[in-house]
Design an enzyme around this catalytic site. Sequence first.
Site, PDB file in Angstrom:
ATOM      1  N   ASP A 277      -3.959  16.876  57.528  1.00  0.00           N
ATOM      2  CA  ASP A 277      -3.790  15.523  57.010  1.00  0.00           C
ATOM      3  C   ASP A 277      -2.394  15.460  56.392  1.00  0.00           C
ATOM      4  OD1 ASP A 277      -4.097  12.910  56.217  1.00  0.00           O
ATOM      5  OD2 ASP A 277      -6.096  13.185  55.374  1.00  0.00           O
TER       6      ASP A 277
HETATM    7  C1  BGC Z   1      -5.213   9.783  55.766  1.00  0.00           C
HETATM    8  C2  BGC Z   1      -5.483  10.002  57.251  1.00  0.00           C
HETATM    9  C3  BGC Z   1      -4.406   9.318  58.058  1.00  0.00           C
HETATM   10  C4  BGC Z   1      -3.054   9.845  57.630  1.00  0.00           C
HETATM   11  C5  BGC Z   1      -1.893   9.240  58.391  1.00  0.00           C
HETATM   12  C6  BGC Z   1      -3.794  10.133  55.385  1.00  0.00           C
HETATM   13  O1  BGC Z   1      -3.522   9.715  54.084  1.00  0.00           O
HETATM   14  O2  BGC Z   1      -6.122  10.552  55.006  1.00  0.00           O
HETATM   15  O3  BGC Z   1      -6.742   9.492  57.582  1.00  0.00           O
HETATM   16  O4  BGC Z   1      -4.641   9.504  59.414  1.00  0.00           O
HETATM   17  O5  BGC Z   1      -2.867   9.565  56.260  1.00  0.00           O
HETATM   18  O6  BGC Z   1      -1.693   7.931  58.023  1.00  0.00           O
END
Ligand code: BGC
Length: 740
Positions: A277
């Site tokens: 993530d």
């Molecule tokens: C989120 C993810 C997301 C990623 C990219 C993160 O803060 O937890 O679900 O895909 O950001 O935007």
Amino acid sequence: MIVRLCAALRRLLIAPMLLSTAAHAADRPWENRALPASVRAGLVVGRMTLAEKLSLVHGGLGAPWGHEAKPPGAIGSAGYVPGVARLGVPPLQETDAELGVANPGGIRRGDAATAMPADLALASTWDLDLARRQGAAVGAEARARGFSVLLGGASNLIRDPHGGRNFEYFSEDPLLTGLMAGNAIAGVQSNRILATLKHFALNAQETDRVVLDARIDPAAARESDLLAFEIAIETGRPASVMCAYNQVDGAYSCENAWLLDRVLKRDWRYPGFVMSDWGAVHSTVRSVLAGLDQESGEQLDTANFLGAPLAQAVAAGAVPEARLDDMARRILGAMFASGLYDAPPRPAPVDVAASDRIALAIAREGIVLLANDGVLPLPADAGRLAVIGAHADRGVLSGGGSSQVVPRGGVAATEPSPDGDGALVFDPSSPLQAIRRQFPRARVAYDDGRDRARAARLAAGAATAIVFVDQWMTETRDARDLALPGAQDELVAAVAAANPRTIVVLETGGPVLMPWLGRVAAVLEAWYPGQKGGEAIAEILSGAVDPSGRLPVTFPVDAGQLAHPAPFGDPKAAPLGPVGRGGHYGAIFAADYGEGAMVGYKWFAANGERPLFPFGFGLSYASFSLRDLAVEVSGNDLRASVTVRNAGSRAAAAIPQVYVSGGAGAGVPLRLAGWRRIALQPGEERRATVSIDPRLLARFDEAADLWAIAGGAYRVTVGFDAAHPDLAAVANVEPSRLPP
Ligand code: BGC
């Protein structure tokens, strides 16, 4: 003559093409589509320099960041990993798209996409085919923009109704979540692009998500949150898995060897790659040896861990080059397996009508009728209708955070977020206008609900009052409590006091409390219903569409009934997000999920708690009955069959649900074992059969690393929700063991 000329011309044109393909084949043997994806990937890795392999295993934001411009070649989105042009390897253009293609900060100016209903709404349909079509439509919209990786496939269990991202998740049950998410993922990948199962694992709340250590018995995790992921992987075969922000049992998800290496890659034989993530990586050697294959959004980490530090670790022998090869092979393998390598996306027109049809179908099937004293459906001649609150004159609410879509047709309304650091986005589907279209003979008036007394006066003069209320939920923040925010409970109470024929329409990101329930005539849970939501709500009010949504989460009477009455940590504290280069995280604290696998309805059943509305529940304008439950047992394969009848006077869809519990020893808790969504004409009946996954009869034995079926007498029940079995049978099963 013409034929002969044409043949000669064809030979002339084709000969050089054949030559070039042959040349390519020698030069790029991985372009041979007949070879398995893993072999093709291995051939590419064999030709890569160390620097090229290293370049594939970390990526940054696909958008400007601080003083950094958007990386060259990036379309503009959450993430970008450059390709290796020399070898024909395309870049990874990564976009959030859980509920439609996101456009963070409006980086792609003017680019609006279809805003799909929340995943909670999709799950409420219990319609696997619709989940697949949703994924296919969102994937097609992403591909048409040139995106190759969808950061969509959110399969976390809803452990806590306060969870800020519950609207992006499917349900509190592993089977329902896994099958719905898996089908959505398969739909996405039918576009020859990559989907991402996330957030692996136990990212069950948003408060303090980057410093929370989710403590859970590993066997219980296998039977709950991990089972949802496992089923989603089996069903959808996602190309990538995103490890989560939080720790699990003392190790960050992205450096958790038990989670990544043992469970995912060894026990489940997962062939794809693990991406982090955004801001969830904390180390180089530890992460890579634990199973992390790619660092994402690296500007949000405290260092570029899989960049220069990984190069040094490989040079020093702390990370074997074979492991780097494995990382690259997994990423490339995903590109071959998905079809991305052979057919990279190119900008193309989007079939918006097809997307609209799917958004509408999900809203129609996903809205749940929770209460109805007979006021619904409203007659065509509905007289005066008072529509009140929640910007129902303009649109319907959507959830916030990285999944936020800039809706096609433009944002219908905004409101500052309660903490003043964001904005609520209303999708353009005005329930008021849709109600006017649905009831052309009615006189429909609107009040924004800000002045309770004024709204009550409008309601008093109407035949029926329809009051819209909402609860905004967003990534990085959980609900502080389960009450409707602001003075909306008071608004409902005032309207209901003025007019007993009050219908409440909820647009919420999860369960809410309903202190006014006994005083209203009907309640409709519309979730965040997407950009066709207004139409679907109006059609259900009129009865043009029969309500067929069923709850994928338990609604408690009050938070005191839950395993945890509030999220862990302090929801009032400022959200702690990824900290970026040079930053540092706060102190880790333990969140003790002592309830283990007893999530949602299982917790309620085990503790004898009566919910406000049980899991699986939802009313129809028809009524259904069940008879003749039969269970066939063959080894550890169970098949339950039941006859379902539409006893009502209109066509409708029934969703009979099969549950199992018991067995020898401690037995297994009440578990959803399967369901069917069956369309039935009035008076029609059909036999529905459900095959039960043997893992649902088992407990996980972590020491032996297998599923153990204790055998003995299992109770099999069938009903229309988790709390009210209509029929029961006993199945005698032999003990057995299954590989993980
Ligand atoms: C989120 C993810 C997301 C990623 C990219 C993160 O803060 O937890 O679900 O895909 O950001 O935007």
